[in-house]
Design a protein around this motif. Structure first.
Motif, PDB file in Angstrom:
ATOM      1  N   ASP A  98      49.855  53.288  36.095  1.00 19.05           N
ATOM      2  CA  ASP A  98      51.068  53.288  36.899  1.00 19.05           C
ATOM      3  C   ASP A  98      51.068  51.962  37.646  1.00 19.05           C
ATOM      4  N   LYS A  99      51.962  51.778  38.592  1.00 24.52           N
ATOM      5  CA  LYS A  99      52.040  50.478  39.258  1.00 24.52           C
ATOM      6  C   LYS A  99      50.732  50.120  39.961  1.00 24.52           C
ATOM      7  N   ALA A 100      50.156  51.073  40.684  1.00 26.06           N
ATOM      8  CA  ALA A 100      48.925  50.797  41.427  1.00 26.06           C
ATOM      9  C   ALA A 100      47.755  50.531  40.484  1.00 26.06           C
ATOM     10  N   THR A 101      47.639  51.352  39.442  1.00 24.89           N
ATOM     11  CA  THR A 101      46.527  51.177  38.503  1.00 24.89           C
ATOM     12  C   THR A 101      46.667  49.881  37.726  1.00 24.89           C
ATOM     13  N   TYR A 102      47.895  49.550  37.343  1.00 23.02           N
ATOM     14  CA  TYR A 102      48.089  48.292  36.628  1.00 23.02           C
ATOM     15  C   TYR A 102      47.779  47.096  37.529  1.00 23.02           C
ATOM     16  N   SER A 103      48.077  47.217  38.816  1.00 18.26           N
ATOM     17  CA  SER A 103      47.731  46.146  39.754  1.00 18.26           C
ATOM     18  C   SER A 103      46.218  45.975  39.825  1.00 18.26           C
ATOM     19  N   ASP A 104      45.490  47.100  39.848  1.00 19.59           N
ATOM     20  CA  ASP A 104      44.024  47.022  39.822  1.00 19.59           C
ATOM     21  C   ASP A 104      43.534  46.399  38.518  1.00 19.59           C
ATOM     22  N   LEU A 105      44.206  46.721  37.426  1.00 22.08           N
ATOM     23  CA  LEU A 105      43.837  46.136  36.130  1.00 22.08           C
ATOM     24  C   LEU A 105      43.976  44.610  36.173  1.00 22.08           C
ATOM     25  N   CYS A 106      45.079  44.138  36.753  1.00 26.75           N
ATOM     26  CA  CYS A 106      45.273  42.682  36.865  1.00 26.75           C
ATOM     27  C   CYS A 106      44.170  42.054  37.703  1.00 26.75           C
ATOM     28  N   ASN A 107      43.798  42.726  38.793  1.00 28.38           N
ATOM     29  CA  ASN A 107      42.718  42.209  39.634  1.00 28.38           C
ATOM     30  C   ASN A 107      41.390  42.177  38.881  1.00 28.38           C
ATOM     31  N   GLY A 108      41.105  43.249  38.145  1.00 29.24           N
ATOM     32  CA  GLY A 108      39.866  43.288  37.377  1.00 29.24           C
ATOM     33  C   GLY A 108      39.823  42.224  36.303  1.00 29.24           C
ATOM     34  N   ASP A 109      40.963  41.983  35.672  1.00 31.75           N
ATOM     35  CA  ASP A 109      41.048  40.961  34.628  1.00 31.75           C
ATOM     36  C   ASP A 109      40.766  39.577  35.206  1.00 31.75           C
ATOM     37  N   ARG A 110      41.399  39.278  36.330  1.00 33.10           N
ATOM     38  CA  ARG A 110      41.208  37.965  36.955  1.00 33.10           C
ATOM     39  C   ARG A 110      39.782  37.812  37.496  1.00 33.10           C
ATOM     40  N   PHE A 111      39.246  38.897  38.047  1.00 32.57           N
ATOM     41  CA  PHE A 111      37.910  38.818  38.631  1.00 32.57           C
ATOM     42  C   PHE A 111      36.850  38.593  37.560  1.00 32.57           C
ATOM     43  N   ALA A 112      37.004  39.226  36.404  1.00 33.64           N
ATOM     44  CA  ALA A 112      36.032  39.037  35.322  1.00 33.64           C
ATOM     45  C   ALA A 112      35.974  37.573  34.894  1.00 33.64           C
ATOM     46  N   VAL A 113      37.139  36.933  34.817  1.00 34.48           N
ATOM     47  CA  VAL A 113      37.178  35.511  34.456  1.00 34.48           C
ATOM     48  C   VAL A 113      36.597  34.664  35.581  1.00 34.48           C
ATOM     49  N   ALA A 114      36.911  35.027  36.828  1.00 39.31           N
ATOM     50  CA  ALA A 114      36.398  34.267  37.972  1.00 39.31           C
ATOM     51  C   ALA A 114      34.877  34.329  38.032  1.00 39.31           C
ATOM     52  N   ILE A 115      34.298  35.493  37.732  1.00 37.70           N
ATOM     53  CA  ILE A 115      32.835  35.613  37.738  1.00 37.70           C
ATOM     54  C   ILE A 115      32.215  34.640  36.742  1.00 37.70           C
ATOM     55  N   ASP A 116      32.774  34.589  35.540  1.00 40.07           N
ATOM     56  CA  ASP A 116      32.232  33.674  34.526  1.00 40.07           C
ATOM     57  C   ASP A 116      32.290  32.226  35.008  1.00 40.07           C
ATOM     58  N   GLN A 117      33.385  31.851  35.662  1.00 41.75           N
ATOM     59  CA  GLN A 117      33.520  30.480  36.154  1.00 41.75           C
ATOM     60  C   GLN A 117      32.537  30.201  37.289  1.00 41.75           C
ATOM     61  N   LEU A 118      32.408  31.149  38.208  1.00 38.96           N
ATOM     62  CA  LEU A 118      31.501  30.963  39.344  1.00 38.96           C
ATOM     63  C   LEU A 118      30.042  30.925  38.896  1.00 38.96           C
ATOM     64  N   GLU A 119      29.690  31.801  37.960  1.00 42.51           N
ATOM     65  CA  GLU A 119      28.312  31.816  37.454  1.00 42.51           C
ATOM     66  C   GLU A 119      27.974  30.511  36.741  1.00 42.51           C
ATOM     67  N   ALA A 120      28.964  29.934  36.065  1.00 40.42           N
ATOM     68  CA  ALA A 120      28.715  28.695  35.330  1.00 40.42           C
ATOM     69  C   ALA A 120      28.537  27.506  36.268  1.00 40.42           C
ATOM     70  N   GLN A 121      29.316  27.461  37.368  1.00 40.13           N
ATOM     71  CA  GLN A 121      29.276  26.290  38.241  1.00 40.13           C
ATOM     72  C   GLN A 121      28.298  26.445  39.405  1.00 40.13           C
ATOM     73  N   HIS A 122      28.079  27.667  39.849  1.00 39.46           N
ATOM     74  CA  HIS A 122      27.167  27.889  40.986  1.00 39.46           C
ATOM     75  C   HIS A 122      26.172  28.998  40.640  1.00 39.46           C
ATOM     76  N   GLU A 181      32.092  43.470  27.412  1.00 38.19           N
ATOM     77  CA  GLU A 181      31.436  44.605  28.063  1.00 38.19           C
ATOM     78  C   GLU A 181      29.960  44.271  28.252  1.00 38.19           C
ATOM     79  N   CYS A 182      29.624  43.829  29.435  1.00 31.41           N
ATOM     80  CA  CYS A 182      28.243  43.466  29.746  1.00 31.41           C
ATOM     81  C   CYS A 182      27.981  43.782  31.216  1.00 31.41           C
ATOM     82  N   GLU A 183      26.734  43.780  31.572  1.00 33.10           N
ATOM     83  CA  GLU A 183      26.359  44.078  32.953  1.00 33.10           C
ATOM     84  C   GLU A 183      26.491  42.808  33.793  1.00 33.10           C
ATOM     85  N   ARG A 184      27.328  42.872  34.800  1.00 33.22           N
ATOM     86  CA  ARG A 184      27.534  41.734  35.696  1.00 33.22           C
ATOM     87  C   ARG A 184      26.778  42.015  36.994  1.00 33.22           C
ATOM     88  N   LEU A 185      25.534  41.570  37.021  1.00 35.67           N
ATOM     89  CA  LEU A 185      24.629  41.916  38.116  1.00 35.67           C
ATOM     90  C   LEU A 185      25.079  41.343  39.454  1.00 35.67           C
TER      91      LEU A 185
END
Length: 590
Positions: free
Chosen positions: A390-414, A215-219
């Protein structure tokens, strides 16, 4: 002449009975089996095939043989290469005897207990059920005939039960329940009653997830989301332009290519790479002809708002045998809270609480005060159901989970991109897309890839667990020792058998709290969230047990004020093994 070992009925003794003697039941069985088979040449499959030597024994003689097998060499490993004939015979007898009628006497109980305690399969393998059930039945028969268990036997059986309870956590739920039932049978045999206090001591260590989303601010979250959207738009543009027979000018001419796909910062598309990039382009062109499954670029722009949803459900490992967030519910240094928590550890296999349990639970709440218990109980249940899934909210959860990891990778490399290209996101996205489409070894962050144009929903046998999960890469989690784990967010969100017992107790208790409207809302959210599929399959649901308990408890509350919640659940919950009580209630009130 008396009836010999292996004889059925009267008559002349067989030749093998006259030729092969022996002082023990196993010696006589080994002699008979040796005359039937060449054990020196017996193969792996021969040891599992029934033999005449075993079949011809009476039930009483098999009991003698079974008790005599304890501590025999080869009993559990006689199928290995190089095993002696006697070891093979012991292994064969132990494998096949449980499918035949067996009768024992009181004096056999020692050997039977040794067989039960010495078989490692019974501690770890959930499919070794026949031998386990047979041994318990035979031990019970020996006890009825006057046999008894020593205190050392009881201690060993209790230790075996404890080992089974704390065994492999990777079992399927059905298998976990089988192993727990096996432990309960052993405890009953040993005369041990495992109290709720012991269960609580085993489950109070916390279930915090070491891979929880920080839980941190992702500017720069919106910048990366916009970049992913622009890359997706450009990749789809490339796919469409290369799909037809006519080639655009930039595909044939270097100058036109440079004008159409200019360099942006350190991202430089190369015409030579495009001409040689058959492999990279193939990852795009493979989707030509498909009409569905393409990602909406606008969905990428909404990703920053999904991180908080994923954070909320990433804190705890609900599949653990530990109770998540127990400190939110109770102060275990207070004996009154401890007594209440012990009451919530329900082992009764039912969807509704009994009147006796309700009375006991309310009595446990009295010293603490219903208002305090109610407030903490709702706070704890919110850890499970907020935000409701529900199905839609859980789909958003999966997207948020993947995006949080992607941000860390992108911030580290670029790390410099958000500042350098804040005003040129679209141009950067086009440059990145062309590099991805033309160069297999592009050197960009692995979060940027050609499959961003596709959705990545979980579909199995035409059943969808998600709808609209974007093509971001699935997170890969690593343990402290550096090894990766096959577990995922969906794995940790599914509820273990142990936590199902506790959640069910909390569901029953919340219905007894004074604020009825709040209880109805909580039960509806618990039911909806528990009935959400994490993946397809029999155990894909987060918890069928908890969903059924919440629905049954909600309907049992009665009154017209539950109708809206029941109606909403009937529209959201699709599983036909869970929603019938909802429709039954609605039809009854029609």
């Amino acid at each position: 002449m008396g009836q010999g070992f292996g004889r059925k009925g009267l008559g002349e003794p067989r030749a093998q009975d006259r030729l092969f003697g022996g002082s023990t039941p196993f010696d006589r069985f080994f002699a008979a089996l040796s005359s039937e088979r060449d054990l020196d040449k017996a193969g792996f499959s021969d040891l599992y095939r029934q033999s005449r030597a075993l079949h011809d024994l009476t039930a009483e003689e098999r009991g003698d043989l079974l008790a005599d097998l304890a501590d025999r060499p080869g009993l559990h490993d006689g199928n290995r290469d190089g095993a002696s004939p006697r070891a093979k015979a012991a292994y064969h007898a132990h494998c096949c005897i449980y499918s035949q009628p067996v009768e024992v006497r009181a004096e056999h109980i020692g050997g039977l207990v040794k067989l039960l305690l010495g078989d490692e399969r019974l501690r770890k393998q959930r499919y070794a059920q026949t031998s386990f059930d047979t041994l318990l039945t035979l031990i019970g028969s020996a006890i009825k005939q006057g046999g008894y268990l020593s205190s050392r036997d009881c201690e060993a059986l209790s230790a075996m039960a404890a080992e089974i309870r704390g065994g492999n956590s990777s079992y399927r739920k059905a298998d976990t329940k089988k192993m727990i039932a096996r432990a309960e049978k052993l405890e009953k045999l040993a005369g041990v009653e495992v109290s709720a206090t012991e269960f609580l001591l085993q489950r109070c260590e916390g279930a915090e997830n070491p891979w929880a989303i920080e839980e941190c601010e992702r500017l720069n979250a919106q910048f990366w989301a916009d970049l992913l959207a622009e890359v997706t738009v450009a990749l789809e543009d490339i796919r469409r332009q290369t799909k037809g027979g006519a080639k655009a000018a930039w595909m044939r001419d270097g100058a036109a290519f440079a004008a159409a796909w200019p360099t942006v910062g350190d991202v430089a598309p190369r015409f030579a790479a495009w001409q040689d990039g058959g492999t990279a382009l193939a990852s795009l062109s493979q989707h030509n002809g498909k009409r569905t499954g393409f990602a909406d670029p606008a969905a990428y722009r909404r990703l920053p708002g999904m991180i908080e949803l994923a954070q909320a459900h990433s804190r705890y490992m609900w599949n653990s045998d530990q109770i998540p967030g127990l400190d939110v519910l109770a102060d275990l240094e207070n004996s009154d809270w401890t007594a209440l928590v012990e009451t919530l550890i329900t082992q009764r296999r039912a969807t509704r609480a009994t009147a006796a349990w309700q009375k006991e639970a309310l009595a446990s709440c009295a010293p603490l005060g219903l208002e305090l218990v109610e407030a903490r109980l709702h706070d704890w249940l919110a850890l499970f159901h907020t935000p409701a899934l529900d199905k839609a909210t859980y789909s958003d959860l999966c997207n948020g989970d993947r995006f949080a990891v992607a941000i860390d990778q992108l911030e580290a490399q670029h790390p410099d991109w958000p500042v350098r290209h804040a005003d040129s996101v679209a141009a950067l996205g086009r440059a990145v897309a062309m590099v991805l489409a033309s160069e297999a070894q592009h050197g960009l962050c692995s979060a940027l890839h050609t499959q961003l144009i596709r959705t990545d929903d979980y579909v199995y046998k035409n059943t969808r667990a998600t709808e609209g999960v974007l093509g971001l890469r699935k997170p890969v989690y690593r343990r402290a020792d550096g090894r990766s784990t096959y577990e995922s967010r969906a794995t940790w969100m599914r509820v273990s058998v142990q936590n199902e017992e506790f959640l069910r107790g909390a569901v029953w208790l919340v219905a007894l709290m004074p604020d009825r409207a709040r209880a109805i809302d909580a039960l509806a959210k618990v039911a909806q969230t528990a009935a959400t599929y994490m993946c397809a399959g029999d155990e894909g649901m987060r918890s069928k047990i908890v969903a059924n308990a919440a629905i049954a408890t909600l309907i049992a509350m009665g009154g017209s004020d539950i109708d809206q919640a029941v109606l909403r659940l009937s529209k959201v919950i699709e599983n036909c093994t869970i929603n019938p009580p909802l429709f039954k209630h609605l039809n009854a009130g029609a």
